[in-house]
Design an enzyme around this catalytic site. Structure first.
Site, PDB file in Angstrom:
ATOM      1  N   HIS A   1       0.866  -1.181   0.000  1.00  0.00           N
ATOM      2  CA  HIS A   1       0.000   0.000   0.000  1.00  0.00           C
ATOM      3  C   HIS A   1       0.903   1.232   0.000  1.00  0.00           C
ATOM      4  CE1 HIS A   1      -3.718  -2.307   0.946  1.00  0.00           C
ATOM      5  NE2 HIS A   1      -2.860  -3.114   1.542  1.00  0.00           N
ATOM      6  N   LEU A   2       0.861   2.006  -1.093  1.00  0.00           N
ATOM      7  CA  LEU A   2       1.711   3.201  -1.183  1.00  0.00           C
ATOM      8  C   LEU A   2       0.951   4.462  -0.758  1.00  0.00           C
ATOM      9  CD1 LEU A   2       3.698   2.490  -4.494  1.00  0.00           C
ATOM     10  CD2 LEU A   2       4.452   2.140  -2.133  1.00  0.00           C
TER      11      LEU A   2
ATOM     12  N   ASN B   1      -6.626   0.841  -2.620  1.00  0.00           N
ATOM     13  CA  ASN B   1      -7.461   1.503  -1.598  1.00  0.00           C
ATOM     14  C   ASN B   1      -6.866   2.843  -1.168  1.00  0.00           C
ATOM     15  OD1 ASN B   1      -5.368   0.220  -0.216  1.00  0.00           O
ATOM     16  ND2 ASN B   1      -6.615  -0.332   1.556  1.00  0.00           N
TER      17      ASN B   1
ATOM     18  N   ASP C   1      -8.615  -5.134  -2.393  1.00  0.00           N
ATOM     19  CA  ASP C   1      -7.950  -5.398  -1.116  1.00  0.00           C
ATOM     20  C   ASP C   1      -8.317  -4.414  -0.013  1.00  0.00           C
ATOM     21  OD1 ASP C   1      -6.133  -6.748   0.673  1.00  0.00           O
ATOM     22  OD2 ASP C   1      -4.946  -4.928   0.545  1.00  0.00           O
TER      23      ASP C   1
ATOM     24  N   ASN D   1      -5.329  -7.251   9.365  1.00  0.00           N
ATOM     25  CA  ASN D   1      -6.427  -8.013   8.776  1.00  0.00           C
ATOM     26  C   ASN D   1      -5.954  -8.715   7.498  1.00  0.00           C
ATOM     27  OD1 ASN D   1      -9.023  -8.974   8.501  1.00  0.00           O
ATOM     28  ND2 ASN D   1      -9.692  -7.224   7.291  1.00  0.00           N
TER      29      ASN D   1
ATOM     30  N   ASP E   1       2.223  -7.097   2.301  1.00  0.00           N
ATOM     31  CA  ASP E   1       1.021  -6.336   2.676  1.00  0.00           C
ATOM     32  C   ASP E   1       1.445  -5.106   3.487  1.00  0.00           C
ATOM     33  OD1 ASP E   1      -1.506  -5.401   3.033  1.00  0.00           O
ATOM     34  OD2 ASP E   1      -2.216  -7.022   4.313  1.00  0.00           O
TER      35      ASP E   1
HETATM   36  O1  DOR Z   1      -4.346  -5.044   7.719  1.00  0.00           O
HETATM   37  C1  DOR Z   1      -4.692  -4.620   6.632  1.00  0.00           C
HETATM   38  N1  DOR Z   1      -4.423  -3.359   6.238  1.00  0.00           N
HETATM   39  N2  DOR Z   1      -5.386  -5.437   5.831  1.00  0.00           N
HETATM   40  C2  DOR Z   1      -5.932  -5.004   4.685  1.00  0.00           C
HETATM   41  O2  DOR Z   1      -6.549  -5.794   4.003  1.00  0.00           O
HETATM   42  C3  DOR Z   1      -5.809  -3.593   4.289  1.00  0.00           C
HETATM   43  C4  DOR Z   1      -4.638  -2.957   4.893  1.00  0.00           C
HETATM   44  C5  DOR Z   1      -4.646  -1.450   4.802  1.00  0.00           C
HETATM   45  O3  DOR Z   1      -4.926  -0.923   3.726  1.00  0.00           O
HETATM   46  O4  DOR Z   1      -4.313  -0.793   5.800  1.00  0.00           O
HETATM   47 ZN    ZN Z   2      -5.976  -7.375   2.384  1.00  0.00          ZN
END
Ligand code: DOR
Ligand code: ZN
Length: 429
Positions: free
Chosen positions: A59-60, A91, A149, A275, A302
């Site tokens: 996630h950037l 996201n 996601d 998660n 992740d």
């Molecule tokens: O722990 C998580 N953080 N699980 C995810 O599926 C999304 C991610 C986030 O974007 O922070």
């Molecule tokens: Zn996820």
């Protein structure tokens, strides 16, 4: 600049190579060491040289949440972590669900990114699971994959359509599997520790139901599917059965699910809140076994940055997520390689041939002629993880203070050193 990388242990699972040899780099591409022309010679004795590592799940946060991370800081973190390619989850804010946003991320990455960024587009509008995005146009704009996601498409009919489109446009789906009714309000894994601690649990059945759903729909549509951050023994069992039946279903595991369990929640430290949640020792062992026997072909971080203020609240209100791209290589070398579970070629395949196959791209190889994306690391260097040294904007790691063996030494992207700890080699960072 041309280079001859000398005396390293070259581990290239794409060609089943694990031996001491020299690698040439000429005009941004790999070449025979004798064909570089005038080149700088770099001695890599005692170090491992691999194809540039790929992280299929980061996630950037840009656009929209530049306080957590940006393309600039996130790709610096990737370079320092030994990664040359990252797949950026959609996201963001706004959500990456239109061709314009994908194009924006792509252009910004070219300008400010230190490593290759492959944007992943949302598969439903605003990731709400209600209406499909324009998959053909998203692919044209440069989306390398589709994912919602953070969320999971709950409507099976929409998911079935998505798989049909994914198959016909040839763009892979990376699926976050979660039945959101079953998981609602779950802060940690539903098990012995959630009962002892009095924290609301999230049953593993929430993930397993959707992994089963995806396997069934994959069988019906003939569409390959990739399962993100698999966390439970039950999911591994479903994957194993599906693969036995010949289904095209792949999966990834994260360094935190491989190395930590739900017992850590007794600290009430929100840096363990993620998660899917950290699960039981039995689940952790099932993931490790699946990495060993090839049911899980990918390791991804992740990498989910959150600010200190967001995380420093009651467990209930803290966001889910762990940063990981700067600790991934060391944590996995410690747990899996030094732990005697995976050989070095087996481990490296999880960041090279594994993700390249899911994405359907020609990467993760040191074959002469390919783009010179190269990772160099020391597999044995003992050190203590220090979050204050991270390039990431965020600090939400559960690994601060962990003793590990293994350290990224230098990272080359398209023939240029973007990160270097070698005194004679200047990197961008
Ligand atoms: O722990 C998580 N953080 N699980 C995810 O599926 C999304 C991610 C986030 O974007 O922070
Ligand atoms: Zn996820």
């Amino acid at each position: 600049m041309n280079y001859i990388l000398r005396n390293g242990r070259v581990v290239d699972p794409s060609r089943k190579i694990d031996e001491k040899m020299d690698i040439g780099v000429r005009d941004g591409r790999i070449c025979e060491p004798g064909k570089t022309g005038k080149a700088e010679k770099i001695d890599l004795k005692g170090l491992v040289v691999t194809p540039g590592l790929i992280d299929l799940h980061v996630h950037l946060r840009q656009p929209g949440r530049n306080d957590k991370e940006t393309i600039e800081t996130g790709t610096k973190a990737a370079a320092a972590g030994g990664f040359t390619t990252v797949v950026a989850m959609p996201n963001t804010s706004p959500c990456a669900d239109t061709p314009a946003t994908i194009e924006y991320i792509r252009l910004l990455s070219e300008r400010e990114g230190l490593v290759n960024v492959l944007p992943c587009a949302a598969m439903t509008k605003n990731q709400e699971g209600k209406e499909m995005t324009s998959i053909g146009s998203l692919k044209k704009a440069g989306a390398a994959a589709l994912s919602d996601d953070g969320r999971c498409v709950q409507n099976h009919e929409i998911m079935r359509h998505l798989m049909e489109y994914s198959k016909s446009f040839g763009i892979p789906i990376l699926d976050h599997c979660e039945d959101e009714v079953l998981s609602a309000g779950g802060i940690m894994h539903d098990g012995r520790w959630s009962v002892l601690l009095g924290i609301r649990g999230q049953t593993a059945a929430s993930e397993e139901l959707m992994v089963s759903r995806d396997a069934i729909l994959s069988e019906h549509t003939g569409c390959p599917i990739h399962i993100q951050h698999v966390s439970s023994r039950g999911s591994v069992q479903i994957l194993r059965d599906a693969r036995k039946r010949g289904l095209k279903i792949s999966a990834e595991a994260t360094p935190h699910h491989i190395s930590l369990t739900d017992e850590t929640m007794k600290t009430f430290d929100s840096n363990y809140k993620v998660n899917p949640p950290l699960r039981s020792e039995e689940d952790r062992q099932a993931l490790i076994a699946a990495l060993k026997d090839g049911i899980i072909t990918v390791i991804s971080s992740d990498h989910a940055p959150h600010t200190e203020t967001e995380k420093l609240v009651e467990l209930d209100n803290a966001p889910y997520g762990i940063i990981g791209i700067e600790t991934e290589l060391a944590v996995c070398l410690e747990e899996l390689y030094h732990g005697g579970i995976l050989t070095l070629p087996e481990l490296i395949s999880k960041w090279t041939v594994g993700p390249a196959e899911v994405l359907g791209i020609k990467a993760g190889t040191l074959e002469p002629g390919s783009v010179a994306d190269i990772t160099i690391f020391n597999p044995d260097k003992a050190h203590v993880i220090d979050k204050e040294k991270f390039f990431s904007k965020s600090r939400n790691t559960p690994f601060h203070g962990k003793k590990v063996r293994g350290q990224p030494i230098a990272t080359m992207v398209r023939g240029r050193f973007v990160f270097s700890r070698i005194s004679s080699v200047e990197g961008v960072i």
